[in-house]
Motif scaffolding. Structure first.
Motif, PDB file in Angstrom:
ATOM      1  N   UNK A   1      -5.435 -11.438  18.737  1.00 36.45           N
ATOM      2  CA  UNK A   1      -4.103 -10.735  18.432  1.00 36.45           C
ATOM      3  C   UNK A   1      -4.228 -10.047  17.287  1.00 36.45           C
ATOM      4  N   UNK A   2      -3.769  -8.594  17.416  1.00 39.06           N
ATOM      5  CA  UNK A   2      -3.568  -7.528  16.258  1.00 39.06           C
ATOM      6  C   UNK A   2      -2.121  -7.468  15.781  1.00 39.06           C
ATOM      7  N   UNK A   3      -1.772  -7.565  14.768  1.00 41.30           N
ATOM      8  CA  UNK A   3      -0.339  -7.396  14.406  1.00 41.30           C
ATOM      9  C   UNK A   3      -0.423  -6.309  13.148  1.00 41.30           C
ATOM     10  N   UNK A   4       0.666  -5.656  13.198  1.00 45.28           N
ATOM     11  CA  UNK A   4       0.753  -4.760  12.201  1.00 45.28           C
ATOM     12  C   UNK A   4       2.177  -4.958  11.645  1.00 45.28           C
ATOM     13  N   UNK A   5       2.029  -4.684  10.262  1.00 42.42           N
ATOM     14  CA  UNK A   5       3.191  -4.968   9.375  1.00 42.42           C
ATOM     15  C   UNK A   5       3.484  -3.562   8.463  1.00 42.42           C
ATOM     16  N   UNK A  26      -5.068 -15.153  10.233  1.00 44.33           N
ATOM     17  CA  UNK A  26      -5.470 -13.845  10.680  1.00 44.33           C
ATOM     18  C   UNK A  26      -5.826 -13.436   9.424  1.00 44.33           C
ATOM     19  N   UNK A  27      -6.841 -12.546   9.707  1.00 45.23           N
ATOM     20  CA  UNK A  27      -7.617 -11.626   8.323  1.00 45.23           C
ATOM     21  C   UNK A  27      -6.489 -10.611   7.980  1.00 45.23           C
ATOM     22  N   UNK A  28      -6.269 -10.354   6.876  1.00 49.23           N
ATOM     23  CA  UNK A  28      -5.197  -9.109   6.449  1.00 49.23           C
ATOM     24  C   UNK A  28      -6.269  -8.086   5.922  1.00 49.23           C
ATOM     25  N   UNK A  29      -5.641  -7.106   6.557  1.00 49.51           N
ATOM     26  CA  UNK A  29      -6.193  -5.740   5.649  1.00 49.51           C
ATOM     27  C   UNK A  29      -5.062  -4.895   5.433  1.00 49.51           C
ATOM     28  N   UNK A  30      -4.941  -4.486   4.038  1.00 50.08           N
ATOM     29  CA  UNK A  30      -4.075  -3.966   3.176  1.00 50.08           C
ATOM     30  C   UNK A  30      -4.049  -2.569   2.986  1.00 50.08           C
ATOM     31  N   UNK A  31      -3.550  -1.311   3.707  1.00 45.32           N
ATOM     32  CA  UNK A  31      -3.704  -0.097   3.267  1.00 45.32           C
ATOM     33  C   UNK A  31      -3.214   0.272   1.823  1.00 45.32           C
ATOM     34  N   UNK A  32      -2.220  -0.404   1.583  1.00 44.86           N
ATOM     35  CA  UNK A  32      -1.522  -0.216   0.235  1.00 44.86           C
ATOM     36  C   UNK A  32      -2.545  -0.955  -1.043  1.00 44.86           C
ATOM     37  N   UNK A  33      -3.202  -2.042  -0.791  1.00 47.30           N
ATOM     38  CA  UNK A  33      -4.339  -2.317  -1.680  1.00 47.30           C
ATOM     39  C   UNK A  33      -5.404  -1.271  -1.767  1.00 47.30           C
ATOM     40  N   UNK A  34      -5.895  -0.849  -0.727  1.00 51.11           N
ATOM     41  CA  UNK A  34      -6.752   0.301  -0.823  1.00 51.11           C
ATOM     42  C   UNK A  34      -6.294   1.584  -1.581  1.00 51.11           C
ATOM     43  N   UNK A  35      -5.254   1.853  -1.487  1.00 55.74           N
ATOM     44  CA  UNK A  35      -4.751   3.035  -2.319  1.00 55.74           C
ATOM     45  C   UNK A  35      -4.404   2.963  -3.491  1.00 55.74           C
ATOM     46  N   UNK A  61      -6.692  10.294   5.158  1.00 54.59           N
ATOM     47  CA  UNK A  61      -7.739  10.268   6.356  1.00 54.59           C
ATOM     48  C   UNK A  61      -8.692   8.991   6.217  1.00 54.59           C
ATOM     49  N   UNK A  62      -9.462   8.478   4.952  1.00 57.90           N
ATOM     50  CA  UNK A  62     -10.082   7.381   4.959  1.00 57.90           C
ATOM     51  C   UNK A  62      -9.604   6.327   4.980  1.00 57.90           C
ATOM     52  N   UNK A  63      -8.478   6.175   4.482  1.00 56.16           N
ATOM     53  CA  UNK A  63      -7.625   4.756   4.493  1.00 56.16           C
ATOM     54  C   UNK A  63      -7.337   4.521   5.981  1.00 56.16           C
ATOM     55  N   UNK A  64      -6.956   5.815   6.697  1.00 54.61           N
ATOM     56  CA  UNK A  64      -6.166   5.512   8.176  1.00 54.61           C
ATOM     57  C   UNK A  64      -7.324   5.209   8.941  1.00 54.61           C
ATOM     58  N   UNK A  65      -8.501   6.059   8.730  1.00 52.32           N
ATOM     59  CA  UNK A  65      -9.465   5.784   9.867  1.00 52.32           C
ATOM     60  C   UNK A  65     -10.149   4.481   9.535  1.00 52.32           C
ATOM     61  N   UNK A  66     -10.086   4.039   8.299  1.00 53.32           N
ATOM     62  CA  UNK A  66     -10.740   2.744   8.009  1.00 53.32           C
ATOM     63  C   UNK A  66      -9.729   1.653   8.790  1.00 53.32           C
ATOM     64  N   UNK A  67      -8.577   1.547   9.034  1.00 51.06           N
ATOM     65  CA  UNK A  67      -7.706   0.893   9.765  1.00 51.06           C
ATOM     66  C   UNK A  67      -7.957   1.110  11.111  1.00 51.06           C
ATOM     67  N   UNK A  68      -7.833   2.212  11.716  1.00 53.89           N
ATOM     68  CA  UNK A  68      -8.356   2.413  12.965  1.00 53.89           C
ATOM     69  C   UNK A  68      -9.496   1.717  13.633  1.00 53.89           C
ATOM     70  N   UNK A  83       1.577   3.294   7.832  1.00 52.33           N
ATOM     71  CA  UNK A  83       1.270   3.784   9.310  1.00 52.33           C
ATOM     72  C   UNK A  83       0.447   2.821   9.992  1.00 52.33           C
ATOM     73  N   UNK A  84       0.200   1.616   9.800  1.00 52.81           N
ATOM     74  CA  UNK A  84      -0.548   0.683  10.600  1.00 52.81           C
ATOM     75  C   UNK A  84       0.166   0.772  11.838  1.00 52.81           C
ATOM     76  N   UNK A  85       1.311   0.916  12.237  1.00 55.02           N
ATOM     77  CA  UNK A  85       1.847   0.692  13.439  1.00 55.02           C
ATOM     78  C   UNK A  85       1.459   1.982  14.362  1.00 55.02           C
ATOM     79  N   UNK A  86       1.191   3.070  13.596  1.00 44.18           N
ATOM     80  CA  UNK A  86       0.802   4.274  14.324  1.00 44.18           C
ATOM     81  C   UNK A  86      -0.878   4.295  14.604  1.00 44.18           C
TER      82      UNK A  86
END
Length: 175
Positions: A1-5, A26-35, A61-68, A83-86
């Motif tokens: 399962x992949x969940x985006x919040x 579920x493992x949590x990956x946070x773009x905000x914490x990276x930012x 781009x670095x943050x978003x590429x990591x999420x992708x 942007x996780x949902x995108x």
């Protein structure tokens, strides 16, 4: 399962993601914490770092590429970020919303400072992000049509929001 919040600052995305991570393993990956950690590494406030990111697309781009990359190589994760949902496909996409005044009150409680100061910072940050997302990805952050579920976090506390999403996770997993 992949969940985006996803959601704007102070909407409750990180808190709810942590609850869901524990509940569902579920493992949590946070773009905000990276930012935030990048802003700290650069010795800048979030507002200053947002301005830098406006002129340097490589940060987003670095943050978003990591999420992708994470979304395409792992299962059983929560991607938490604006942007996780995108950034991910074949998942359950959730947007958590709340009025700006409510979100700023939450930010003040979490980070201290005055309401007026945090309101201005929040508005600047959101305007900066909207410009960057539109310019880099042609994404209108206000368009919620990509989300499967939109929840107003002023109507329920963080545990009730997590309960609603847990119900959606169960139904989504049954498909």
């Amino acid at each position: 399962m992949l969940l985006t919040i996803s959601g704007l600052p102070g909407s409750g995305t990180t808190t709810v993601s942590r609850i869901l991570s524990q509940r569902h393993g579920l493992e949590m990956i946070s773009a905000g914490e990276v930012f935030r950690s990048l802003a700290k590494e650069y010795g800048m406030t979030l507002s200053e770092f947002g301005e830098l990111a406006e002129s340097d697309d490589s940060i987003d781009l670095q943050i978003d590429e990591r999420q992708k990359e994470i979304a395409s190589t792992r299962d059983n994760i929560i991607l938490e970020g604006r942007l996780a949902g995108h950034m991910a496909t074949h998942d359950l996409k959730v947007w958590i919303k709340a009025p700006v005044e409510v979100r700023v009150q939450r930010v003040v409680a979490r980070e201290c400072g005055s309401f007026e100061e945090k309101l201005e910072e929040t508005r600047e940050r959101e305007a900066s992000e909207a410009i960057r997302y539109k310019g880099i990805y042609s994404i209108d952050i206000g368009d919620l049509s990509v989300y499967d579920l939109v929840i107003d976090s002023t109507k329920w506390d963080q545990f009730q929001v997590a309960d609603i999403i847990s119900c959606a996770i169960k139904r989504f997993s049954e498909q």
